[in-house]
Design a protein around this motif. Sequence first.
Motif, PDB file in Angstrom:
ATOM      1  N   UNK A 186       0.819  -1.207   0.000  1.00  0.00           N
ATOM      2  CA  UNK A 186       0.000   0.000   0.000  1.00  0.00           C
ATOM      3  C   UNK A 186       0.858   1.265   0.000  1.00  0.00           C
ATOM      4  N   UNK A 187       1.967   1.200   0.748  1.00  0.00           N
ATOM      5  CA  UNK A 187       2.843   2.374   0.829  1.00  0.00           C
ATOM      6  C   UNK A 187       3.633   2.567  -0.451  1.00  0.00           C
ATOM      7  N   UNK A 188       3.569   1.584  -1.351  1.00  0.00           N
ATOM      8  CA  UNK A 188       4.241   1.751  -2.631  1.00  0.00           C
ATOM      9  C   UNK A 188       5.702   1.358  -2.632  1.00  0.00           C
ATOM     10  N   UNK A 189       6.202   0.737  -1.566  1.00  0.00           N
ATOM     11  CA  UNK A 189       7.604   0.324  -1.570  1.00  0.00           C
ATOM     12  C   UNK A 189       7.758  -1.121  -2.031  1.00  0.00           C
ATOM     13  N   UNK A 190       6.644  -1.793  -2.262  1.00  0.00           N
ATOM     14  CA  UNK A 190       6.689  -3.187  -2.678  1.00  0.00           C
ATOM     15  C   UNK A 190       5.624  -3.389  -3.749  1.00  0.00           C
ATOM     16  N   UNK A 191       6.007  -4.070  -4.832  1.00  0.00           N
ATOM     17  CA  UNK A 191       5.016  -4.328  -5.873  1.00  0.00           C
ATOM     18  C   UNK A 191       4.227  -5.585  -5.503  1.00  0.00           C
ATOM     19  N   UNK A 192       3.134  -5.775  -6.208  1.00  0.00           N
ATOM     20  CA  UNK A 192       2.329  -6.959  -5.927  1.00  0.00           C
ATOM     21  C   UNK A 192       3.139  -8.227  -6.128  1.00  0.00           C
ATOM     22  N   UNK A 193       3.971  -8.213  -7.174  1.00  0.00           N
ATOM     23  CA  UNK A 193       4.811  -9.378  -7.438  1.00  0.00           C
ATOM     24  C   UNK A 193       5.850  -9.554  -6.333  1.00  0.00           C
ATOM     25  N   UNK A 194       6.287  -8.379  -5.793  1.00  0.00           N
ATOM     26  CA  UNK A 194       7.295  -8.432  -4.744  1.00  0.00           C
ATOM     27  C   UNK A 194       6.767  -9.050  -3.460  1.00  0.00           C
ATOM     28  N   UNK A 195       5.451  -9.049  -3.280  1.00  0.00           N
ATOM     29  CA  UNK A 195       4.839  -9.585  -2.062  1.00  0.00           C
ATOM     30  C   UNK A 195       5.301 -11.012  -1.798  1.00  0.00           C
ATOM     31  N   UNK A 196       5.095 -11.887  -2.787  1.00  0.00           N
ATOM     32  CA  UNK A 196       5.449 -13.283  -2.573  1.00  0.00           C
ATOM     33  C   UNK A 196       6.964 -13.490  -2.542  1.00  0.00           C
ATOM     34  N   UNK A 197       7.669 -12.666  -3.305  1.00  0.00           N
ATOM     35  CA  UNK A 197       9.126 -12.820  -3.308  1.00  0.00           C
ATOM     36  C   UNK A 197       9.688 -12.466  -1.929  1.00  0.00           C
ATOM     37  N   UNK A 198       9.186 -11.368  -1.356  1.00  0.00           N
ATOM     38  CA  UNK A 198       9.644 -10.974  -0.023  1.00  0.00           C
ATOM     39  C   UNK A 198       9.245 -12.032   1.007  1.00  0.00           C
ATOM     40  N   UNK A 199       8.069 -12.604   0.800  1.00  0.00           N
ATOM     41  CA  UNK A 199       7.615 -13.613   1.760  1.00  0.00           C
ATOM     42  C   UNK A 199       8.514 -14.854   1.713  1.00  0.00           C
ATOM     43  N   UNK A 200       8.972 -15.214   0.526  1.00  0.00           N
ATOM     44  CA  UNK A 200       9.868 -16.369   0.421  1.00  0.00           C
ATOM     45  C   UNK A 200      11.189 -16.103   1.128  1.00  0.00           C
ATOM     46  N   UNK A 201      11.679 -14.874   1.006  1.00  0.00           N
ATOM     47  CA  UNK A 201      12.915 -14.524   1.719  1.00  0.00           C
ATOM     48  C   UNK A 201      12.662 -14.592   3.229  1.00  0.00           C
ATOM     49  N   UNK A 202      11.501 -14.116   3.647  1.00  0.00           N
ATOM     50  CA  UNK A 202      11.154 -14.187   5.070  1.00  0.00           C
ATOM     51  C   UNK A 202      11.105 -15.643   5.531  1.00  0.00           C
ATOM     52  N   UNK A 203      10.613 -16.511   4.651  1.00  0.00           N
ATOM     53  CA  UNK A 203      10.575 -17.949   4.954  1.00  0.00           C
ATOM     54  C   UNK A 203      11.995 -18.464   5.212  1.00  0.00           C
ATOM     55  N   UNK A 204      12.926 -18.026   4.370  1.00  0.00           N
ATOM     56  CA  UNK A 204      14.314 -18.445   4.548  1.00  0.00           C
ATOM     57  C   UNK A 204      14.882 -17.915   5.865  1.00  0.00           C
ATOM     58  N   UNK A 205      14.539 -16.652   6.203  1.00  0.00           N
ATOM     59  CA  UNK A 205      15.003 -16.098   7.480  1.00  0.00           C
ATOM     60  C   UNK A 205      14.492 -16.952   8.635  1.00  0.00           C
ATOM     61  N   UNK A 206      13.245 -17.366   8.530  1.00  0.00           N
ATOM     62  CA  UNK A 206      12.670 -18.205   9.587  1.00  0.00           C
ATOM     63  C   UNK A 206      13.383 -19.549   9.634  1.00  0.00           C
ATOM     64  N   UNK A 207      13.681 -20.113   8.474  1.00  0.00           N
ATOM     65  CA  UNK A 207      14.388 -21.396   8.440  1.00  0.00           C
ATOM     66  C   UNK A 207      15.768 -21.273   9.074  1.00  0.00           C
ATOM     67  N   UNK A 208      16.450 -20.152   8.815  1.00  0.00           N
ATOM     68  CA  UNK A 208      17.772 -19.957   9.408  1.00  0.00           C
ATOM     69  C   UNK A 208      17.680 -19.851  10.923  1.00  0.00           C
ATOM     70  N   UNK A 209      16.537 -19.314  11.403  1.00  0.00           N
ATOM     71  CA  UNK A 209      16.350 -19.211  12.847  1.00  0.00           C
ATOM     72  C   UNK A 209      15.775 -20.501  13.425  1.00  0.00           C
ATOM     73  N   UNK A 210      15.508 -21.468  12.550  1.00  0.00           N
ATOM     74  CA  UNK A 210      14.989 -22.745  13.008  1.00  0.00           C
ATOM     75  C   UNK A 210      13.528 -22.695  13.420  1.00  0.00           C
ATOM     76  N   UNK A 211      12.754 -21.759  12.816  1.00  0.00           N
ATOM     77  CA  UNK A 211      11.356 -21.634  13.220  1.00  0.00           C
ATOM     78  C   UNK A 211      10.420 -22.103  12.120  1.00  0.00           C
ATOM     79  N   UNK A 212       9.312 -22.700  12.527  1.00  0.00           N
ATOM     80  CA  UNK A 212       8.351 -23.245  11.573  1.00  0.00           C
ATOM     81  C   UNK A 212       7.433 -22.174  11.011  1.00  0.00           C
ATOM     82  N   UNK A 213       7.216 -21.126  11.796  1.00  0.00           N
ATOM     83  CA  UNK A 213       6.240 -20.109  11.417  1.00  0.00           C
ATOM     84  C   UNK A 213       6.978 -18.812  11.078  1.00  0.00           C
TER      85      UNK A 213
END
Lengths: 373, 478
Positions: B428-455
């Motif tokens: 909404x703030x315009x710093x992320x495109x709609x396509x960027x939404x899922x891409x950023x989420x996948x990176x967040x998934x990796x961050x969680x994996x590095x921290x050993x977290x499921x969620x």
Amino acid sequence: MTSSRSPGGRGPAPPLSRAQRSGVLRLAAGGRADAAVQQQVLRALLDAGSSCAPADVIAALDRRVGSCDDIGLTRVGARLRALHATLIVAGDDDYPPHLWDAWPELGAPLWLFSTGARPPAIRRPAVAVVGTRRPSTDGLRTATALGAALAEAGVTVVSGMARGIDQAAHRGALDGGGTTIAVLGTGLGVDYPARSGDLRLAVAASGALLSELPPGAGPRPWQFLARNRIISGLAIATVVVEGREHSGALQTARLAGGQGRDVWAVPGSINAPASAAPLALLRDGAIPLTGIDDFVTAISGSATSTGGRSTPDVAWQLSADATTLLDLLGAVPASTDALMAASTLPAHAVLAGVAELVDRGAGVMTPHGVVRS
Amino acid sequence: MSAGLPGFTVIGATGAAGRQAGDRVRAALTATGVRLPSRKILASLAPADVPTSGARFDLALCIALLVRLGVVPASGVSGCAFLGELALDGTIRAVSGVLPAAAHLAEHGAGRLFVADGNAAEAALVSALDSVPVRDLVELIEICNGRMAPRPTRQTTPAAGPPVSDLADVRGQAEARRALEIAAAGAHHMLLLGPPGCGKSMLAARLVGVLPPLTELQALELTAIRSVAGLLAGSGPTALDRTPPLRAPHHATTAAALLGGGTGIAKPGEISLASHGVLFMDELFEWPRRLLDALREPLEQGHVRIARSRATVRYPATFQLVCAANPCPCGGAGGCECADAQVWAYRRRLSGPLADRIDLAPRLRALRAHQLVDPVPVESTVTVAGRVATARAAALDRWAVLNRAAPPTKVRATARRDALHILGRAVEAGVLSGRGFDRALRVARTCADLAGEDVVASAHVHEALAHRAALRDVRAAR
């Protein structure tokens, strides 16, 4: 703010006759009459008094200044009508009294082309907000907030329509629902700066677009410097938000000082190149602008603004890391490395914390790092 | 064999070496002491419209004839494949491209592959296949008749890869080191932004060390690509190289060298040679637009298809992209004075297909003197590689692919609501495109994996957004 204050003072601008006006238009349409020539013309008109036909006076100077022929005049006239522009000559009711007062040594423009919905707006006291075309994110925000706060206090905002600080000030004033005036360094009919068409229309609708150049005059460097004297002359105070060492904003401020007007400067970091001009002005005695509310109060005499830098109270919803980082942020962009060193947090915690501050509106991301909002 | 003028004709072979196979086979058999009948011998390489080159079918032609003549029993050659060139005196010579052929044969059920001595080690890399080295026709005939046991293939010991430079050598650059760890764990594409000389190439080279060694399948595929590209000098590889490759082509590289090409049949290019490894493109803004656009298909599909006059080939190209560029128009070394808007405009040049695929854009800083003199000890490659391996295992366990290719709906299902709302606000703030939404989420998934977290929690999403802050999907501020 009256002519009595200046040693070489003079009365209000002389009302010109119809014939004199048409002569002035001829000069104005020629587009080659600089401030010095304008002074000459005016002086000649005043010296001639009523004993001589004004058309003759102007005709006598014609050879020197290259005024417009009949065909050119018709073309300029048609262009002005298409732009809904009018010619304001010194002595007219619409001619801004402040502008005339600013020039004890007859430096005020003899005429102004004006287009806008509210011509009387330009007679009211105004504040100039000027700055660099290459601002920092923080500078842009300050200019926008200043424009909005002044507009809400009922003060007209004058600026130069340049990219960066100028346009931000205009936009802020429009956002604040107020009146704003742009003094252009080109003719009224020229699309400059590129892609500013919408903003120019909005500014004209709110206040006015002014230019002393014929409508078709394209951008030339010296025109912008000459234009700055009109910006400072229209305003009872000039604020420099950001500017580099040899900024045009610096010149505007120095002109304002020479015209006996207040000069305010937004203090910036000594490490920020865009703060060089305001810091130089502060050293020379400009008034530091330490808060938008205080400034608007001083200018308008009443505290009505809500557009100041009041950081939203977000501390309660921030994580511990983000709170730590918030205390470390300022107006100078902070890099991840610098925040790591200052906070002793690991990289991923700093990155997450900074993004959280941005997400919560407590920080702003710039290409050089994060700043406090 | 038929009546007619005595002779040996090979049909269906293209190229002079193929057509001359008959003469070589005849001479080699005569030298070995096998008498050929005075009849017309006809051999056909089918299908005839597949181009063949070189003399690698000599051995197979010869065996077919020997079986027909009854010198070798048909039972002795069932399930066997033969690859090699015959010399006129009956010895068997090594040929090129044995590894891809062996891998293909193993896939299609061959149990044994007879090759020249010089090819034995290369063929033995395919563990599903029993590779038999043969010196000459005499030995081949004896083995096929069961009168001689095949010699054991030379034992291959995994070659110790070249010493990989250590991550501990990189000074400072905490943000980039963290981004590198995430890139390695999730196979995310990365853009390094930093002034000249701050260590961008160094970091790219160290990414390879942080990646886990290639699996046997991946290593086979890569070795096969290298074999086809003619990069395996001499007798071919003696051991499977499990080090992920790093290819760093210069920006003056041609399209043919980058993507694959050449006359006749295309050879694999840099992107295929970087398969299962890293393709490093320095000075990204110097690369021609045309080449960057051409990378879109391989980035999306993991392979590249090249048509040339004689064949259309498809080479694998599943690489991880690491780019580097100056952070701003002035280069950024020694204190940048570029205005914010100029920097955004400069970075916006990276719009289009490539920008959409980059997830991490760490900013590197010019090194300060004290960092050179008194470096603060930092984590070594081994430490980081350990965390990366754990995170990759978690992702592979969850959806059988790395996080870069994880299905969006499934990733969303592992994220908390408030974490998703953060991304929504960024859009909404315009710093992320709609396509960027899922891409950023996948990176967040990796961050969680590095921290050993499921969620995926909000801190992970915040970090993912911070890593792409320098990209700015959408023009946000004027």
